[in-house]
Write an enzyme that holds these catalytic residues in place. Sequence first.
Site, PDB file in Angstrom:
ATOM      1  N   CYS A 218       0.852  -1.197   0.000  1.00  0.00           N
ATOM      2  CA  CYS A 218       0.000   0.000   0.000  1.00  0.00           C
ATOM      3  C   CYS A 218       0.885   1.243   0.000  1.00  0.00           C
ATOM      4  CB  CYS A 218      -0.914  -0.003   1.222  1.00  0.00           C
ATOM      5  SG  CYS A 218      -2.114  -1.345   1.233  1.00  0.00           S
TER       6      CYS A 218
ATOM      7  N   LEU B 251     -10.369  -0.987   3.598  1.00  0.00           N
ATOM      8  CA  LEU B 251     -11.002  -0.585   2.337  1.00  0.00           C
ATOM      9  C   LEU B 251     -10.352   0.674   1.761  1.00  0.00           C
ATOM     10  CD1 LEU B 251     -13.409  -1.614   0.595  1.00  0.00           C
ATOM     11  CD2 LEU B 251     -14.779   0.182   1.674  1.00  0.00           C
TER      12      LEU B 251
ATOM     13  N   CYS C 294      -0.767   3.340  12.807  1.00  0.00           N
ATOM     14  CA  CYS C 294      -1.209   2.613  11.614  1.00  0.00           C
ATOM     15  C   CYS C 294      -0.445   3.086  10.379  1.00  0.00           C
ATOM     16  CB  CYS C 294      -2.700   2.816  11.413  1.00  0.00           C
ATOM     17  SG  CYS C 294      -3.394   1.884  10.053  1.00  0.00           S
TER      18      CYS C 294
END
Length: 344
Positions: A117, A216, A339
């Site tokens: 990501c 998501l 995160c």
Amino acid sequence: MQKKYLLDYEYKDLEKFISGIGLKPFRSRQIVKWVYQKRIESFMRCSDLPIDVREKLDSAFYLRAFKLHSRKKSIIDGTIRYNFLTRDNLHIPAVFLPQKGRNVACISSQAGCPVGCYFCQSGKTTLKRNLSKGEILEQIFQIEKDTGLKIDGVLFMGMGEPLLNYKNVTSAIKSILDHQQLGLGKKHVTISSIGIVPQINKLKEDQTGVRLAVSLHAPDDETRKKIVPEKMSYAVNSIMKAAISYSRTNKMRLTIEYMLISGLNETLLSAQKLVKLIRKHSNHKDNIQINLIPYNPTVNCSYKSPGEDEVEKFRNYLVKNKCLAIVRRAKGLDIGSACGQLGV
């Protein structure tokens, strides 16, 4: 005989191995009690086992595969970031998250990450290999040893994509849930995934039963491809369909993780699309929580976090449209454990 890593064994395999080295099968139950419930690091502590049995076990197994390489504690919120070193010299991050009334471990499932990501530091770490069942569990044991506290919540949200290490992760979960081993309740274990649809379906079929969180990060495929590389980017409709089906089958809350990135997915239009997507696949009986995560800065990434006003506007729109939405504030931001920051 080369020593085996005991934590890698499921109970039935341990029982078979124990019999193979000349010990009675009932010894397996005693071993499991000492290893998993009392967290021993030496068989010499097994006071109800004859000394010759202890010696035989000591020659057959080792109980720890990690060394503690580094430890950082946040002065902001008490979060602790660990960097463990494996026997083949790989660095594995894990995080202790002290919460009100709970002691939570955020653990890794792989050395490196194959997803990549664009906002995530772990994604910049090349995948070396999957962690074994024992290496997954040992992160919990090592954190307990350091803090002196019993872990009662586990998040598979560290380095790696858990569902791409399916066999070892689900084997570890069995030990985490087993009342004869770690004995945590299903609702206190969460497995996070970028949305590997076939594996989510398999997790449902295998009735694993723990909570699922899907990362998501976008309400449509075009936006998601700017956040998650296309090689791993299943369609958002497919992800939602699989995730809600899992939640219904296991009667567990579904968490939708949504990283808010300025100029990319934080607009009112994105909030409208997200509500439309959720309504398309769910009904009023579904238990869905949306975690909004303002982007946490990482090295060599140009993304920016939206302002507080933008975050609140996004959340307020979701709440107004009857969605349960919370803003998940960063933990351990000063030690690189929030995160997206768990690179090594």
